[in-house]
Design a protein around this motif. Structure first.
Motif, short mmCIF file in Angstrom:
data_model
loop_
_atom_site.label_atom_id
_atom_site.label_comp_id
_atom_site.label_asym_id
_atom_site.label_seq_id
_atom_site.Cartn_x
_atom_site.Cartn_y
_atom_site.Cartn_z
N LEU A 119 0.83 -1.21 0.00
CA LEU A 119 0.00 0.00 0.00
C LEU A 119 0.86 1.26 0.00
N ARG A 158 3.80 1.52 -1.41
CA ARG A 158 4.27 1.67 -2.79
C ARG A 158 3.16 2.23 -3.68
N ARG A 159 1.94 1.68 -3.53
CA ARG A 159 0.82 2.15 -4.34
C ARG A 159 0.51 3.62 -4.04
N ALA A 192 0.56 6.63 -6.55
CA ALA A 192 -0.62 7.48 -6.69
C ALA A 192 -0.27 8.95 -6.48
#
Length: 134
Positions: free
Chosen positions: A60, A62-63, A67
């Motif tokens: 998360l 990394r995401r 984002a």
């Protein structure tokens, strides 16, 4: 020997009590071992779940970083689009002012009195001899 028999009887009673106590302690020990196994299993499960959660947090993170990067790029694109829109809007306003100015000029040109060609002299009507009446 009576005293020895009584003492032996007391010791046997005491041994019996100790055996009961040992039996009770053995049952408690087995329960404690079972509880320990349960707690150990729960601890292992919790450790496994914590490792899974740590992996999810990493993914998360990394995401979220990706984002944020994407959001930053989109924000820059939006800023560029707004800037382009402002430039185009100013161009449209400028052209619209020119159109309005041309319309105004055409209105004034249409309202200006028409000069007959060739200019006529005062009192003289073209094509009518003097003294004739219609």
């Amino acid at each position: 020997m009576d005293e020895y028999d009584r003492r032996i009887s007391e010791l046997e009673d005491r041994v019996e009590e100790l055996e009961k106590l040992i039996g009770s302690l053995a049952v408690r020990l087995k329960k404690a071992e079972g509880g320990l196994e349960t707690v150990s299993g729960q601890s292992d499960a919790a450790s496994h779940e914590a490792a899974g959660l740590a992996e999810q947090v990493t993914a998360l993170t990394r995401r979220m970083s990706a984002a944020e990067s994407s959001l930053s790029e989109l924000s820059e694109d939006l800023d560029d689009t707004i800037e382009d829109f402002n430039v185009l809007s100013e161009e449209v306003r400028r052209r619209w002012r020119r159109v309005l100015a041309r319309q105004e000029q055409m209105r004034w040109d249409n309202l200006a009195p028409h000069r007959p060609y060739p200019p006529e002299t005062e009192g003289e009507e073209p094509g009518m001899p003097e003294g004739e009446w219609e």
